[in-house]
Motif scaffolding. Structure first.
Motif, PDB file in Angstrom:
ATOM      1  N   ASN A 238      17.983  21.706  33.116  1.00 58.14           N
ATOM      2  CA  ASN A 238      18.147  21.844  31.447  1.00 58.14           C
ATOM      3  C   ASN A 238      19.520  22.437  31.380  1.00 58.14           C
ATOM      4  N   THR A 239      20.040  22.866  30.167  1.00 59.81           N
ATOM      5  CA  THR A 239      21.198  23.291  29.866  1.00 59.81           C
ATOM      6  C   THR A 239      21.183  24.813  30.772  1.00 59.81           C
ATOM      7  N   PRO A 240      22.131  24.970  31.413  1.00 65.42           N
ATOM      8  CA  PRO A 240      22.545  26.257  32.214  1.00 65.42           C
ATOM      9  C   PRO A 240      23.022  27.282  31.351  1.00 65.42           C
ATOM     10  N   PRO A 241      22.970  28.677  31.842  1.00 70.35           N
ATOM     11  CA  PRO A 241      23.652  29.458  30.947  1.00 70.35           C
ATOM     12  C   PRO A 241      25.285  29.342  31.181  1.00 70.35           C
ATOM     13  N   VAL A 242      25.826  28.626  30.688  1.00 68.75           N
ATOM     14  CA  VAL A 242      27.197  28.274  30.963  1.00 68.75           C
ATOM     15  C   VAL A 242      28.156  29.511  31.181  1.00 68.75           C
ATOM     16  N   PHE A 243      28.222  30.153  30.149  1.00 73.91           N
ATOM     17  CA  PHE A 243      29.057  31.465  30.059  1.00 73.91           C
ATOM     18  C   PHE A 243      28.684  32.539  31.268  1.00 73.91           C
ATOM     19  N   SER A 244      27.513  32.620  31.581  1.00 70.06           N
ATOM     20  CA  SER A 244      27.111  33.548  32.418  1.00 70.06           C
ATOM     21  C   SER A 244      27.500  33.132  33.688  1.00 70.06           C
ATOM     22  N   VAL A 245      27.487  31.744  34.213  1.00 69.30           N
ATOM     23  CA  VAL A 245      27.697  31.253  35.548  1.00 69.30           C
ATOM     24  C   VAL A 245      29.266  31.233  35.395  1.00 69.30           C
ATOM     25  N   TYR A 246      29.986  30.916  34.400  1.00 67.23           N
ATOM     26  CA  TYR A 246      31.318  31.028  34.467  1.00 67.23           C
ATOM     27  C   TYR A 246      31.979  32.403  34.939  1.00 67.23           C
ATOM     28  N   MET A 247      31.355  33.586  34.433  1.00 66.35           N
ATOM     29  CA  MET A 247      31.597  34.875  34.497  1.00 66.35           C
ATOM     30  C   MET A 247      31.395  35.396  35.921  1.00 66.35           C
ATOM     31  N   LEU A 248      30.141  34.797  36.495  1.00 63.18           N
ATOM     32  CA  LEU A 248      29.663  35.134  37.684  1.00 63.18           C
ATOM     33  C   LEU A 248      30.738  34.617  38.800  1.00 63.18           C
ATOM     34  N   ASN A 249      31.190  33.346  38.499  1.00 64.20           N
ATOM     35  CA  ASN A 249      32.394  32.746  39.474  1.00 64.20           C
ATOM     36  C   ASN A 249      33.434  33.448  39.429  1.00 64.20           C
ATOM     37  N   LEU A 250      33.945  34.056  38.161  1.00 62.67           N
ATOM     38  CA  LEU A 250      35.201  34.712  38.230  1.00 62.67           C
ATOM     39  C   LEU A 250      34.998  36.210  39.045  1.00 62.67           C
ATOM     40  N   VAL A 251      33.662  36.508  38.977  1.00 68.18           N
ATOM     41  CA  VAL A 251      33.109  37.978  39.587  1.00 68.18           C
ATOM     42  C   VAL A 251      33.506  37.413  41.247  1.00 68.18           C
ATOM     43  N   LEU A 252      32.788  36.410  41.671  1.00 74.55           N
ATOM     44  CA  LEU A 252      32.714  35.966  42.849  1.00 74.55           C
ATOM     45  C   LEU A 252      34.175  35.719  43.745  1.00 74.55           C
ATOM     46  N   ARG A 253      35.098  35.220  42.793  1.00 76.68           N
ATOM     47  CA  ARG A 253      36.422  35.010  43.215  1.00 76.68           C
ATOM     48  C   ARG A 253      36.974  36.476  43.194  1.00 76.68           C
ATOM     49  N   TRP A 254      36.702  37.574  42.539  1.00 75.82           N
ATOM     50  CA  TRP A 254      37.391  38.583  42.374  1.00 75.82           C
ATOM     51  C   TRP A 254      36.794  39.217  43.717  1.00 75.82           C
ATOM     52  N   LEU A 255      35.734  39.227  44.011  1.00 75.88           N
ATOM     53  CA  LEU A 255      35.181  39.716  45.320  1.00 75.88           C
ATOM     54  C   LEU A 255      35.803  39.233  46.688  1.00 75.88           C
ATOM     55  N   LYS A 256      36.164  38.105  46.573  1.00 74.36           N
ATOM     56  CA  LYS A 256      36.797  37.613  47.766  1.00 74.36           C
ATOM     57  C   LYS A 256      38.147  38.235  47.819  1.00 74.36           C
ATOM     58  N   GLY A 257      38.818  38.407  46.660  1.00 72.82           N
ATOM     59  CA  GLY A 257      40.023  39.098  46.574  1.00 72.82           C
ATOM     60  C   GLY A 257      39.954  40.567  47.071  1.00 72.82           C
ATOM     61  N   GLN A 258      38.829  41.019  46.858  1.00 72.37           N
ATOM     62  CA  GLN A 258      38.606  42.557  47.629  1.00 72.37           C
ATOM     63  C   GLN A 258      38.269  42.449  48.993  1.00 72.37           C
ATOM     64  N   GLY A 259      38.292  41.508  49.757  1.00 71.08           N
ATOM     65  CA  GLY A 259      38.235  41.697  51.048  1.00 71.08           C
ATOM     66  C   GLY A 259      36.635  41.167  51.356  1.00 71.08           C
ATOM     67  N   GLY A 260      36.090  40.478  50.350  1.00 76.83           N
ATOM     68  CA  GLY A 260      34.616  40.013  50.581  1.00 76.83           C
ATOM     69  C   GLY A 260      33.789  41.397  50.958  1.00 76.83           C
ATOM     70  N   LEU A 261      32.654  40.874  51.562  1.00 75.82           N
ATOM     71  CA  LEU A 261      31.485  42.056  51.838  1.00 75.82           C
ATOM     72  C   LEU A 261      32.124  43.358  52.685  1.00 75.82           C
ATOM     73  N   THR A 262      33.036  42.983  53.542  1.00 77.05           N
ATOM     74  CA  THR A 262      33.505  44.136  54.396  1.00 77.05           C
ATOM     75  C   THR A 262      34.437  45.091  53.662  1.00 77.05           C
ATOM     76  N   GLY A 263      35.303  44.282  52.539  1.00 79.24           N
ATOM     77  CA  GLY A 263      36.149  45.120  51.752  1.00 79.24           C
ATOM     78  C   GLY A 263      35.350  46.013  50.926  1.00 79.24           C
ATOM     79  N   ILE A 264      34.325  45.041  49.959  1.00 82.56           N
ATOM     80  CA  ILE A 264      33.869  45.957  48.946  1.00 82.56           C
ATOM     81  C   ILE A 264      32.755  47.194  49.790  1.00 82.56           C
ATOM     82  N   GLY A 265      32.280  46.691  50.907  1.00 79.10           N
ATOM     83  CA  GLY A 265      31.453  47.676  51.432  1.00 79.10           C
ATOM     84  C   GLY A 265      31.997  49.203  51.872  1.00 79.10           C
TER      85      GLY A 265
END
Ligand SMILES: *Cc1c(COP(=O)(O)O)cnc(C)c1O
Length: 362
Positions: A238-265
């Motif tokens: 059905n219709t997904p929460p488009v904006f929330s998934v978009y924002m989530l993806n930006l956060v995931l990209r940001w997290l990769k830029g922080q050095g992934g789980l090792t960096g953020i940890g």
């Protein structure tokens, strides 16, 4: 930008400033479509790309391979409390729950509506100050799955060493600590999380599920409540929460830029350390709720000598630009939620405020 304050709310919670600015910059015209992301079809190429990238980013950050799917659902973690037993607790089997706080209790309550349950461990005695030791956990005979809550948002405790029960499917509610540090995601048959604490805005619930669990979902339940439906349709049944998934993806990209789980940890350990050290060095002025070995990196719960001072602390902190510090009523006192997006500067500001408050009121 200097109007932004330090937001210690438990959820919805702070988002990375870089992510908010990125969303702002492309808000009116998403990738030359002439429309905002809120206005485009979920069947369009741009949205399909976001959906696919978000799934890939999540798997990359968790180190998971092709035997897992990532689904973007709605209804919050609270709907997962029901969907898990609906899909995975057949007649005649038992589901095991380890109780470490109010959210695990709610998950158990929902499971009881659908089948047999067994409490395999609980630290309710002592108001959930700690995570049970492995020796205290007693599984039922051949359980359908074991359910845990990895971080207890209200009580400020966290499984610092996540358990594993061999072949028994392990399912975790990671709403308040998903992606907070490295862990072996492969030990889990399923992980779910409402996004609004550590992943993005509210409106999307992330479900990370091993493919073999999708095979035997009962056909007698509603299509919307079957994981199989959402996996088959790439989360667009059905219709997904488009904006929330978009924002989530930006956060995931940001997290990769922080050095992934090792960096953020590393950063999360440093952040929480600032506040826990302040508590430990306060000669008893600040008292942590959680036992030291069960302390959460995400939610720091603490008390002051009396309720009067606790109220004063929260009020004065707000004036100083530190908001959302009032604790949950079932623990009382104060709670500082410092998810991935909280900066080291924010935690340093909280530490400075705590030292100053004690100097004046201690
Ligand atoms: C906040 C929270 C929930 C509830 O999430 P909703 O998305 O509001 O349903 C469940 N579990 C944990 C651990 C939480 O912190």
């Amino acid at each position: 930008m200097n109007q932004r304050i330090f937001n210690f709310n438990a959820g919805p919670a702070a988002l990375p400033l870089e992510v908010l600015m990125e969303a702002q910059a492309e808000f009116l015209n998403y990738q030359q479509t002439g429309m905002s992301i809120l206005e485009i079809s979920h069947r369009s190429k741009p949205y399909e790309a976001i959906n696919a990238e978000a799934e890939a980013n999540m798997k990359e950050l968790l180190g998971l391979g092709d035997n897992y799917r990532v689904l973007f659902l709605q209804g919050g973690a609270s709907t997962q409390f029901a969907m898990v037993p609906m899909n995975f607790l057949p007649q005649g089997r038992t589901a095991d729950y380890i109780l470490t706080g109010a959210w695990s209790e709610k998950a158990l309550k929902e499971a009881k509506l659908f089948g047999n349950t067994h409490v395999a461990g609980t630290t309710a005695d002592g108001n959930y100050k700690r995570i049970p030791r492995m020796a205290e956990i007693q599984l039922s005979d051949h359980p359908a799955y074991v359910h845990i809550t990895s971080n207890n948002t209200i009580f400020g405790t966290q499984w610092n060493e996540l358990p594993s029960f061999g072949q028994v499917p392990l399912i975790a509610d990671m709403s308040s600590d998903i992606l907070n540090k490295p862990f072996t995601a492969e030990n889990f048959a399923m992980i779910y999380a409402g996004a609004q604490k550590n992943l993005g805005p509210s409106g999307v619930t992330v479900v990370i599920i091993r493919k073999d669990l999708l095979e035997n979902n009962p056909k007698t339940i509603s299509a919307m409540l079957r994981y199989e439906t959402h996996a088959k349709n790439d989360s667009m049944y059905n219709t997904p929460p488009v904006f929330s998934v978009y924002m989530l993806n930006l956060v995931l990209r940001w997290l990769k830029g922080q050095g992934g789980l090792t960096g953020i940890g590393k950063r999360n350990i440093a952040k929480a350390g600032l506040v826990y050290d302040t508590i430990d060095q306060s000669s008893g002025f600040y008292r942590g709720h959680a036992n030291v070995d069960s302390r959460s990196l995400m939610n720091v719960t603490f008390r002051l000598p009396n309720e009067e001072q606790e109220k004063k602390f929260a009020k004065e902190a707000e004036v100083a630009g530190l908001i959302g510090l009032k604790g949950h009523r079932s623990v009382g006192g104060l709670r500082a939620s410092m998810y991935n997006a909280m900066t080291l500067a924010g935690c340093q500001a909280l530490k400075d405020f705590m030292l100053e408050f004690q100097r004046k009121n201690g």
